[in-house]
Design a protein around this motif. Structure first.
Motif, PDB file in Angstrom:
ATOM      1  N   SER A  85       5.896 -14.094   7.210  1.00 35.42           N
ATOM      2  CA  SER A  85       6.364 -15.163   8.085  1.00 35.42           C
ATOM      3  C   SER A  85       7.710 -14.806   8.703  1.00 35.42           C
ATOM      4  O   SER A  85       8.412 -13.902   8.233  1.00 35.42           O
ATOM      5  N   GLY A  86       8.078 -15.530   9.756  1.00 33.13           N
ATOM      6  CA  GLY A  86       9.376 -15.331  10.383  1.00 33.13           C
ATOM      7  C   GLY A  86       9.550 -13.962  11.023  1.00 33.13           C
ATOM      8  O   GLY A  86      10.661 -13.425  11.057  1.00 33.13           O
ATOM      9  N   ARG A  87       8.457 -13.386  11.502  1.00 30.01           N
ATOM     10  CA  ARG A  87       8.464 -12.072  12.169  1.00 30.01           C
ATOM     11  C   ARG A  87       8.855 -10.934  11.237  1.00 30.01           C
ATOM     12  O   ARG A  87       9.054  -9.799  11.676  1.00 30.01           O
ATOM     13  N   ARG A  88       8.957 -11.186   9.958  1.00 30.17           N
ATOM     14  CA  ARG A  88       9.282 -10.115   9.022  1.00 30.17           C
ATOM     15  C   ARG A  88       8.020  -9.357   8.633  1.00 30.17           C
ATOM     16  O   ARG A  88       6.904  -9.811   8.868  1.00 30.17           O
ATOM     17  N   CYS A  89       8.228  -8.190   8.003  1.00 26.49           N
ATOM     18  CA  CYS A  89       7.127  -7.409   7.454  1.00 26.49           C
ATOM     19  C   CYS A  89       7.507  -6.936   6.054  1.00 26.49           C
ATOM     20  O   CYS A  89       8.692  -6.713   5.763  1.00 26.49           O
ATOM     21  N   GLY A  90       6.513  -6.793   5.217  1.00 28.94           N
ATOM     22  CA  GLY A  90       6.718  -6.172   3.923  1.00 28.94           C
ATOM     23  C   GLY A  90       6.489  -4.675   4.044  1.00 28.94           C
ATOM     24  O   GLY A  90       5.411  -4.243   4.458  1.00 28.94           O
ATOM     25  N   LEU A  91       7.495  -3.897   3.721  1.00 24.49           N
ATOM     26  CA  LEU A  91       7.398  -2.438   3.790  1.00 24.49           C
ATOM     27  C   LEU A  91       7.000  -1.880   2.427  1.00 24.49           C
ATOM     28  O   LEU A  91       7.564  -2.271   1.399  1.00 24.49           O
ATOM     29  N   VAL A  92       6.043  -0.971   2.432  1.00 27.37           N
ATOM     30  CA  VAL A  92       5.645  -0.230   1.236  1.00 27.37           C
ATOM     31  C   VAL A  92       5.796   1.247   1.581  1.00 27.37           C
ATOM     32  O   VAL A  92       5.038   1.778   2.393  1.00 27.37           O
ATOM     33  N   LEU A  93       6.764   1.907   0.976  1.00 24.80           N
ATOM     34  CA  LEU A  93       7.090   3.298   1.306  1.00 24.80           C
ATOM     35  C   LEU A  93       6.931   4.156   0.057  1.00 24.80           C
ATOM     36  O   LEU A  93       7.594   3.925  -0.956  1.00 24.80           O
ATOM     37  N   THR A  94       6.052   5.141   0.130  1.00 29.09           N
ATOM     38  CA  THR A  94       5.814   6.043  -0.988  1.00 29.09           C
ATOM     39  C   THR A  94       6.532   7.357  -0.765  1.00 29.09           C
ATOM     40  O   THR A  94       6.457   7.930   0.330  1.00 29.09           O
ATOM     41  N   VAL A  95       7.229   7.838  -1.790  1.00 24.70           N
ATOM     42  CA  VAL A  95       7.935   9.115  -1.696  1.00 24.70           C
ATOM     43  C   VAL A  95       7.594   9.959  -2.924  1.00 24.70           C
ATOM     44  O   VAL A  95       7.225   9.421  -3.976  1.00 24.70           O
ATOM     45  N   PRO A  96       7.699  11.284  -2.828  1.00 23.55           N
ATOM     46  CA  PRO A  96       7.510  12.122  -4.013  1.00 23.55           C
ATOM     47  C   PRO A  96       8.507  11.739  -5.102  1.00 23.55           C
ATOM     48  O   PRO A  96       9.651  11.394  -4.823  1.00 23.55           O
ATOM     49  N   ARG A  97       8.061  11.787  -6.361  1.00 27.38           N
ATOM     50  CA  ARG A  97       8.895  11.347  -7.478  1.00 27.38           C
ATOM     51  C   ARG A  97      10.246  12.054  -7.508  1.00 27.38           C
ATOM     52  O   ARG A  97      11.270  11.431  -7.802  1.00 27.38           O
ATOM     53  N   GLU A  98      10.278  13.348  -7.168  1.00 26.93           N
ATOM     54  CA  GLU A  98      11.536  14.101  -7.240  1.00 26.93           C
ATOM     55  C   GLU A  98      12.541  13.656  -6.179  1.00 26.93           C
ATOM     56  O   GLU A  98      13.719  13.980  -6.273  1.00 26.93           O
ATOM     57  N   GLU A  99      12.084  12.901  -5.182  1.00 31.21           N
ATOM     58  CA  GLU A  99      12.996  12.405  -4.145  1.00 31.21           C
ATOM     59  C   GLU A  99      13.419  10.961  -4.381  1.00 31.21           C
ATOM     60  O   GLU A  99      14.221  10.415  -3.615  1.00 31.21           O
ATOM     61  N   ALA A 100      12.878  10.323  -5.421  1.00 31.51           N
ATOM     62  CA  ALA A 100      13.080   8.889  -5.611  1.00 31.51           C
ATOM     63  C   ALA A 100      14.550   8.526  -5.807  1.00 31.51           C
ATOM     64  O   ALA A 100      15.042   7.543  -5.226  1.00 31.51           O
ATOM     65  N   ASP A 101      15.265   9.277  -6.623  1.00 34.20           N
ATOM     66  CA  ASP A 101      16.664   8.947  -6.866  1.00 34.20           C
ATOM     67  C   ASP A 101      17.477   9.055  -5.589  1.00 34.20           C
ATOM     68  O   ASP A 101      18.359   8.219  -5.324  1.00 34.20           O
ATOM     69  N   ALA A 102      17.200  10.078  -4.790  1.00 39.38           N
ATOM     70  CA  ALA A 102      17.929  10.250  -3.540  1.00 39.38           C
ATOM     71  C   ALA A 102      17.628   9.114  -2.574  1.00 39.38           C
ATOM     72  O   ALA A 102      18.527   8.585  -1.903  1.00 39.38           O
ATOM     73  N   VAL A 103      16.375   8.694  -2.500  1.00 37.75           N
ATOM     74  CA  VAL A 103      16.010   7.583  -1.610  1.00 37.75           C
ATOM     75  C   VAL A 103      16.644   6.282  -2.097  1.00 37.75           C
ATOM     76  O   VAL A 103      17.133   5.469  -1.302  1.00 37.75           O
ATOM     77  N   ALA A 104      16.661   6.083  -3.419  1.00 34.82           N
ATOM     78  CA  ALA A 104      17.267   4.859  -3.962  1.00 34.82           C
ATOM     79  C   ALA A 104      18.755   4.772  -3.644  1.00 34.82           C
ATOM     80  O   ALA A 104      19.303   3.670  -3.523  1.00 34.82           O
ATOM     81  N   SER A 105      19.414   5.915  -3.510  1.00 33.73           N
ATOM     82  CA  SER A 105      20.866   5.922  -3.258  1.00 33.73           C
ATOM     83  C   SER A 105      21.221   5.824  -1.785  1.00 33.73           C
ATOM     84  O   SER A 105      22.411   5.716  -1.444  1.00 33.73           O
ATOM     85  N   LEU A 106      20.226   5.860  -0.890  1.00 27.72           N
ATOM     86  CA  LEU A 106      20.509   5.768   0.541  1.00 27.72           C
ATOM     87  C   LEU A 106      21.097   4.398   0.884  1.00 27.72           C
ATOM     88  O   LEU A 106      20.703   3.375   0.310  1.00 27.72           O
ATOM     89  N   ASP A 107      22.013   4.378   1.850  1.00 31.30           N
ATOM     90  CA  ASP A 107      22.463   3.087   2.359  1.00 31.30           C
ATOM     91  C   ASP A 107      21.384   2.526   3.281  1.00 31.30           C
ATOM     92  O   ASP A 107      20.380   3.186   3.587  1.00 31.30           O
TER      93      ASP A 107
END
Length: 410
Positions: free
Chosen positions: A228-250
């Motif tokens: 609702s409200g023009r929003r979308c739910g994002l589901v983004l899959t990344v390789p496990r070894e990149e997860a910590d780096a993605v979590a730390s992104l601003d």
């Protein structure tokens, strides 16, 4: 101090449901609607912020699932927060094929609905409060199980002490790391996909127009679900070894990654909400039933979130079991449990095979597969009988579905 459960002394012993997540709560409600006495044991307190499965994921509810939720009285509590999915668009990065499905083409008003898990959890809690044949023990923990001549004796710890309960049917709805499954001695096949899923909300530049997108790539799938409200739910899959780096992104860097992975079909993405990571694995119990015991939901099978089939499959488990128990004199009889396993076999195997096969094929980094994948998508998009078959399965109408999920909505 050890006490006996009040329900254990009232005629027919209650069904015991271990686990009060999305599937366990749905089963408890379905049994209550059928007038079946049950006890539900849940480790978390009965509050929306305490139950771990009532989280920030945005669930894609299949049409059959919404029918089922309506049948057990949950949908009226959540329908105002749900967003219809009227179109589905599937692509593969750097390949020319695509699949488009439209509700109108299949004679329905929506293929499914998107609903935040937290909102569904809140609706389940409200519906649980209306139950008359259910005793809820929460927070509580199942400490031990012992077989008896007529079922199981459970030892349950609560803030008020320890309760012992006899049940003719033990239901393991206690998730991927199921205590009940282990106690029954049921082995499980496990597959670690080596992927981590990030979920959050984003705001696209263009209106989503009730369209759900799934895009495959070598690094895993990415999806946008209409909210609702023009929003979308994002589901983004990344390789496990990149997860910590993605979590730390601003936020700026994270939205740039999401944009690069999804593309520009909805224009610029912005305003990412709080991110939540989930490790992805496949866990499949080798058996669904044991002596006077049955597994449902993630305790029976935890599937890759590709295609958003996890809760949809689990609810069909719960509603099939409730249907069989409601029609039986003995809810834990061998014949009933064998009937349950037979009823669930085709749906379960088909859904798990589809989920696992899609992630293995569609996300496989094999250039020679590209033209074949594209041709398959084009064929699917242009062959109405094949699309009708797959659309019906995607909407949750597989094999012998529970009566509760059959068409009720326009």
């Amino acid at each position: 101090m050890t006490t006996s459960s009040p329900l254990a002394a009232t005629g027919r012993p209650p069904v015991l449901i271990v686990g009060g997540g999305l599937v366990g709560a749905s089963l408890a409600i379905a049994l209550d609607a059928a007038g079946i006495e049950a006890v539900m044991v849940e480790a978390a307190a009965p509050r929306i912020g305490e139950q771990p499965s009532y989280d920030e994921r945005n669930l894609a509810l299949a049409r059959a699932t919404v029918n089922g939720l309506a049948a057990i009285g949950v949908w009226p509590h959540v329908s105002a927060q749900a967003t219809p999915i009227r179109h589905i668009h599937v692509t593969r990065a750097s390949e020319f094929g695509s699949v488009r499905m439209d509700a109108d083409r299949h004679g329905v008003d929506a293929m499914g609905w998107t609903l935040p898990a937290r909102e569904l959890g809140a609706g389940l809690l409200r519906r649980l409060d209306e139950c008359r044949h259910l005793k809820r023990l929460a927070p509580a923990r199942l400490e031990a199980l012992e077989p008896t001549s007529s079922g199981w004796r459970a030892r349950i710890s609560t803030p008020d002490g320890v309760t012992e309960l006899d049940t003719p049917l033990l239901v393991g709805a206690d998730g991927t790391t199921s205590f009940v499954r282990d106690r029954l001695g049921i082995a499980a096949e496990r597959h670690d996909y080596g992927q981590t899923l990030f979920v959050c909300t984003v705001t696209p530049e263009r209106d989503h127009a009730h369209r759900a997108y799934e895009r495959f790539a070598d690094d895993g799938p990415v999806a946008l679900l209409p909210l609702s409200g023009r929003r979308c739910g994002l589901v983004l899959t990344v390789p496990r070894e990149e997860a910590d780096a993605v979590a730390s992104l601003d936020d700026e860097a994270f939205i740039a990654l999401a944009q690069q992975r999804f593309g520009w079909r909805l224009g610029r993405l912005s305003r990412p909400g709080r991110r939540h990571p989930y490790a992805i694995q496949r866990v499949a119990a080798k058996e669904l039933i044991g002596p006077r015991a049955v597994l449902v939901g993630n305790a029976a099978q935890t599937v890759h979130p590709i295609g958003a089939q996890g809760f949809n499959l689990g609810l069909r488990d719960a509603l099939t079991l409730a249907e069989l128990v409601a029609d039986a004199d003995d809810p834990g009889s061998e014949a009933l449990l064998e009937r349950y396993a037979a009823r669930r076999a085709a749906d379960r195997e088909g859904t798990m095979t589809m989920s696992h096969g899609l992630v293995q094929l569609a996300c496989l980094a094999q250039p020679l597969l590209g033209p074949l994948r594209s041709m398959a998508m084009l064929a699917f998009d242009r062959l109405p009988p094949l699309q009708r078959l797959m659309a019906r399965r995607g909407m949750g109408f597989r094999s012998e579905p529970p009566r509760a999920v059959l068409e009720r909505l326009p």
